[in-house]
Write an enzyme that holds these catalytic residues in place. Structure first.
Site, mmCIF file in Angstrom:
data_model
loop_
_atom_site.group_PDB
_atom_site.id
_atom_site.type_symbol
_atom_site.label_atom_id
_atom_site.label_comp_id
_atom_site.label_asym_id
_atom_site.label_seq_id
_atom_site.Cartn_x
_atom_site.Cartn_y
_atom_site.Cartn_z
ATOM 1 N N CYS A 21 -14.096 26.265 -2.828
ATOM 2 C CA CYS A 21 -14.154 24.953 -3.475
ATOM 3 C C CYS A 21 -13.021 24.785 -4.479
ATOM 4 O O CYS A 21 -12.434 25.759 -4.952
ATOM 5 C CB CYS A 21 -15.508 24.757 -4.161
ATOM 6 N N CYS A 24 -13.287 26.778 -7.860
ATOM 7 C CA CYS A 24 -13.022 28.214 -7.721
ATOM 8 C C CYS A 24 -11.528 28.465 -7.507
ATOM 9 O O CYS A 24 -10.984 29.475 -7.975
ATOM 10 C CB CYS A 24 -13.829 28.804 -6.569
ATOM 11 N N CYS A 113 -19.191 26.430 -0.876
ATOM 12 C CA CYS A 113 -18.082 27.332 -1.235
ATOM 13 C C CYS A 113 -18.415 28.773 -0.872
ATOM 14 O O CYS A 113 -19.514 29.255 -1.152
ATOM 15 C CB CYS A 113 -17.794 27.214 -2.725
ATOM 16 N N CYS A 116 -18.495 30.742 -4.778
ATOM 17 C CA CYS A 116 -19.539 30.450 -5.785
ATOM 18 C C CYS A 116 -20.864 30.041 -5.158
ATOM 19 O O CYS A 116 -21.861 29.855 -5.880
ATOM 20 C CB CYS A 116 -19.062 29.387 -6.762
ATOM 21 N N ASP A 348 -59.090 49.251 -44.777
ATOM 22 C CA ASP A 348 -60.125 49.532 -43.787
ATOM 23 C C ASP A 348 -61.056 48.325 -43.642
ATOM 24 O O ASP A 348 -61.080 47.427 -44.487
ATOM 25 C CB ASP A 348 -60.942 50.761 -44.201
#
Length: 531
Positions: A21, A24, A113, A116, A348
């Site tokens: 793509c 990228c 793509c 990616c 306690d």
């Protein structure tokens, strides 16, 4: 805007031909302009095609906008001859000529793509951003900024490695090199695109230090198939872990990629990476607010109320606790998922806490509501106090995580004051106990009491009784007021715990002594601030 120059032309053509793509491609060209990645997908594809049509000697940019300084640059240096053009089963596949890639270019605009897997395509579009924001808004959180985090499928690292090897080989032919660290990281590019869209839709800024986190977890159905060869090549990198559905975690895959040899990688994974059959899916969209801390002091007036839930062998012994009586109201008002209670020491179940109370703090995990005025906190304190006659709280306030450290310091370093009602087997007169008032800084050796040995290590602890003040009641009873070092076991100091605490009241009076009632009168920790 960062430029694509003539040296980027073969990378652009090569990656377009193999199904990568536009965004990228910009990453592999080391383009560091955030604004360029935000351009519409179709515009980027069009610009890349125009770039390839330009005269090869021209070094103009894809577009002309305000120039941002590039964050990463390709290294211009001569490289040694790399491995030859290999095909799959050991290598790089033949790529279509840069002059006949028109068909590939047209297809790449619509295909998922191959690097990616759609992260920088469909998941950057406005529809997905709106889906994320709808999830955030429906969760009903209070926030003034956000930090965005993303979890990606592990095989994206594998596909990126394959694409990098392809580009590296092509650049080697031109006498250039591309270091893997020079490529813009996928997460970084995705956040450049998504941050301004989320910020505009949510109406608050993105801030890396924000306590409100919006996270997206992406997954892919082919992760295990694509990573399995790494487990064969590097089995020591993939070990089953608790709470992990798959051994193919992102860190395990990265570790294996660092370890596997280049030639072994090329034998098992296609280079360029093949076109994926499926798009990534957004598996989870989650929100989380950083913890809020509330502090105060509590008084406990019941001798039948534990500090925390009293459960033995899975069976609840008493219906409530100090922790629950306070936290149930805080949980409701802050709309938190859970809480963690802590205090400066503990008493306690049969011991009252009087005076100015015991400091406590509650961590409220993932609260939906985080902003409270001083008046609202005062009202919340009153609600807690009206709900039970067994406890009361005071000085209720919001504090920081760091401030809680001051409370914990007091557990061992400060002093505490007690009032003990004591019984003796032999008759006593007032003068028999008067000498206790004169004892100062009495040192004790306390072996871990039998009653707590199941949850505390066996040890001998040195503790100090700073002062004592006796109050005669009758022949077999007197009250003793003590100021002691924090951490002193008062009950054991009275009855001796079968000789495990020395000296003790029994040994000092030379008779059997036992404790009937014990009250904490003060915990001398100057925190939280008095309101």
């Amino acid at each position: 805007m960062s430029s694509l120059t003539e040296k980027d032309r073969p990378i652009v053509q090569l990656l377009l031909n193999t199904g990568t793509c536009p965004r990228c491609i910009l990453r592999f060209c080391c383009v560091g302009s955030q604004t360029l990645y935000r351009h519409p997908y179709k515009d980027l594809m069009k610009d890349l095609k125009e770039f390839l049509k330009n005269n090869q000697e021209k070094e103009d940019t894809v577009c002309s906008d305000v120039v941002d300084p590039p964050c990463k640059r390709i290294r211009l240096e001569h490289t040694e001859e790399g491995p030859g053009d290999l095909n799959h089963n050991g290598a790089l596949q033949q790529i279509p000529s840069v002059n006949d890639g028109n068909t590939a270019m047209e297809d790449s605009a619509v295909k998922v793509c191959n690097v990616c897997l759609g992260i920088l395509q469909e998941f950057c579009e406005v529809d997905f951003v709106k889906k994320v924001c709808q999830k955030v808004n429906s969760a009903d959180y209070q926030f003034t900024s956000f930090v965005f985090s993303v979890s990606l499928p592990p095989q994206l690292s594998v596909r990126e490695r394959a694409a990098w090897l392809l580009v590296k080989q092509e650049m080697g032919k031109l006498g250039l090199s591309l270091a893997k660290d020079d490529i813009v990281q996928l997460k970084e590019a995705y956040k450049w695109i998504i941050h301004p869209q989320l910020s505009e839709e949510l109406g608050v800024p993105a801030d890396g230090k924000s306590l409100f986190e919006v996270s997206v977890v992406f997954a892919h159905p082919e992760t295990e198939d694509e990573c399995r060869f790494l487990a064969t090549a590097c089995p020591d990198c993939f070990k089953p872990a608790k709470n992990k559905q798959s051994v193919f975690t992102r860190m395990a895959v990265i570790k294996a990629l660092e370890k596997i040899k280049e030639e072994d990688f090329l034998k098992h994974f296609p280079c360029p990476p093949s076109s994926p059959k499926n798009l990534c899916v957004a598996l989870e969209i989650q929100c989380n607010n950083g913890a809020v801390f509330v502090a105060g002091r509590y008084n406990k007036y019941s001798r039948n109320l534990p500090q925390t839930p009293w459960i033995i062998d899975g069976e609840r012994k008493l219906e409530s606790s100090v922790e629950e009586l306070i936290s149930e109201h805080l949980m409701a008002e802050f709309k938190a998922d859970s809480f963690n209670f802590s205090s400066s020491g503990r008493e306690d179940v049969d011991v009252r806490t009087l005076g100015n109370g015991r400091p406590f703090a509650i961590e409220l995990v993932n609260p939906r509501r985080i902003r409270f005025t001083a008046e609202e906190m005062k009202g919340l304190q009153q609600t807690i106090n009206n709900s039970s006659d067994k406890i009361q709280v005071r000085d209720l306030q919001l504090v920081t995580r760091e401030a809680i450290g001051r409370m914990k310091e007091g557990e061992e370093e400060k002093t505490k004051t007690y009032s003990a009602l004591i019984w003796t087997d032999k008759a006593i007169q007032k003068e028999d106990i008067a000498f206790l008032d004169d004892i100062k800084e009495l040192k004790l050796d306390q072996k871990t009491p039998l009653r707590v040995l199941h949850r505390r290590p066996l040890a001998v602890r040195c503790r100090i009784i700073h002062t004592m003040q006796s109050e005669y009641i009758d022949e077999h009873h007197f009250r003793l007021h003590l100021k002691t070092q924090a951490g002193t076991y008062i009950k054991e100091f009275v009855h001796g715990d079968f000789g495990r605490t020395k000296p003790n009241i029994g040994s000092l009076l030379n008779r059997t002594a036992d404790i009937l009632e014990l009250d904490v009168e003060s915990v001398d920790v100057d925190w939280p601030p008095t309101l």
